[in-house]
Every structure is written in C-alpha cells, then in structure tokens.
Scaffold this motif. Structure first.
Motif, short mmCIF file in Angstrom:
data_model
loop_
_atom_site.label_atom_id
_atom_site.label_comp_id
_atom_site.label_asym_id
_atom_site.label_seq_id
_atom_site.Cartn_x
_atom_site.Cartn_y
_atom_site.Cartn_z
N ASN A 263 5.05 6.31 1.79
CA ASN A 263 5.96 5.17 1.77
C ASN A 263 5.29 3.91 1.23
O ASN A 263 5.96 2.93 0.94
N PHE A 264 3.97 3.91 1.12
CA PHE A 264 3.23 2.73 0.69
C PHE A 264 2.51 2.94 -0.63
O PHE A 264 1.77 2.08 -1.07
N VAL B 16 2.37 3.57 -4.74
CA VAL B 16 3.09 3.37 -5.98
C VAL B 16 2.46 4.30 -7.00
O VAL B 16 1.27 4.23 -7.27
N VAL C 14 8.49 -1.01 -9.10
CA VAL C 14 8.62 -1.37 -7.69
C VAL C 14 9.65 -2.48 -7.54
O VAL C 14 9.56 -3.50 -8.22
N LEU D 87 10.52 -5.02 -4.97
CA LEU D 87 9.96 -5.58 -3.75
C LEU D 87 11.01 -5.84 -2.68
O LEU D 87 10.69 -5.86 -1.49
N TRP E 135 10.94 -2.74 -0.68
CA TRP E 135 9.61 -2.31 -0.21
C TRP E 135 9.52 -2.51 1.30
O TRP E 135 9.91 -3.56 1.81
N THR F 214 8.42 -3.63 4.85
CA THR F 214 7.57 -4.69 5.37
C THR F 214 7.31 -4.50 6.86
O THR F 214 6.50 -5.21 7.43
#
Length: 170
Positions: A7-8, A10, A16, A18, A21, A23
């Motif tokens: 999940n983190f 790239v 991407v 953001l 993304w 957090t």
C-alpha cells in the motif's frame, strides 16, 4: 496483523494521485503490551535480515525519513532501527546546505551520501527542501550563489526536474 507494505510502494512508471494516497494506518496492536511484543519481534527479524544483507554485500538499502520539524523522525528512526547493528548503517541528516554543498549540484550532497553495498543508509530528510521548498520560496535560490543564467524562473524548474539522468548545474 501485518502492515501491507504494498500500500506504500510506488512502482516504476506508476502515476501517484496524492489525494488517494493513504495517510492513516490502522494500528497493528491493541495495547502497549502487544505493541512492545510486536516491536520486539520485528526488531529481531530486522536484525537477522540486516546480517544477511550485510553478508551478501550485493545491494544497499536507503530509508528516507521526511517530515516537518518535531514530527517524530528521530523517534521513528530510534524505534525502527533499535535492533540493527550500527556498524551496518550510515546515517545522514540534511539541514541547510553548507558552503561546500552550495558549490555543487543540488543533488550532490545526497548522492555522495548513498549507502555502500551491504549497508543500510538512513536519510533524516533528503533533497526535498531543494526540490519543493525552494520552489515555494525562490528567494532561497538567490542565497545559493548560482550563476545569474541559472536563476531564470522560466527554465530553472524544467532543468531541475528534467530527470534525464544528467546532473543539473542548478
């Protein structure tokens, strides 16, 4: 419970967004006792993996901790790396560029600090300030001793971000 590291990540060439993304991460523990147990297990595993990594002497690992001041970078490094042999690590903290660093390309100071094969490199901050902060505050560039020709606002960002693999002089 295990953190889903995919999940983190790239992937190369991936775009991407953001806004999408993550957090927030669900806690992987239900209590401090469980947390300490889990952390101990992970530290032990990391220690074993570091020994294998060091012995193979084939690749390097780079961890970049980037956040605002007082966001917990030092504490995160201390906790995560607590079981790692310091002899296998190289830690670099990037603050305001020195006079020597300002005489080189803006990526020079991080490039020269990349870890050796078999080592884990830790960057407490990175070139982020030279990529984003100077764009938001271009007056910082004026104090870096760049030749006037490189301070052209129409071309400097295209040159800095060109990604061609060639070193930029700005």
């Amino acid at each position: 419970m295990k953190i889903k590291s995919k999940n983190f990540r790239v992937q190369e060439g991936e775009q991407v967004d953001l806004k999408k993304w993550p957090t927030r991460v669900k806690p992987v523990y239900k209590s401090k006792k469980k947390y300490k147990q889990y952390l101990g297990e992970q530290v032990e595993e990391l220690s074993e993996l570091q020994r294998l990594h060091y012995a193979s002497n084939r690749y390097a690992v780079l961890l970049i901790f980037q956040a605002m001041d007082a966001a917990g970078k030092d504490g995160a490094i201390r906790h995560v790396m607590s079981g790692v042999n310091p002899q296998g690590c190289q830690v670099f903290s990037f603050k305001h560029p020195s006079a020597t660093e300002l005489e080189h390309d803006f990526l020079w100071r991080t490039t020269r600090s990349l870890p050796e094969r078999g080592r884990i490199g830790i960057f407490n901050r990175s070139y982020y300030e030279e990529v984003l902060i100077v764009r938001v505050h271009p007056e910082i560039l004026c104090g870096q001793g760049l030749p006037d020709g490189l301070l052209d606002e129409k071309t400097i960002w295209r040159e800095r971000y060109r990604g061609s693999g060639e070193p930029s002089l700005s």
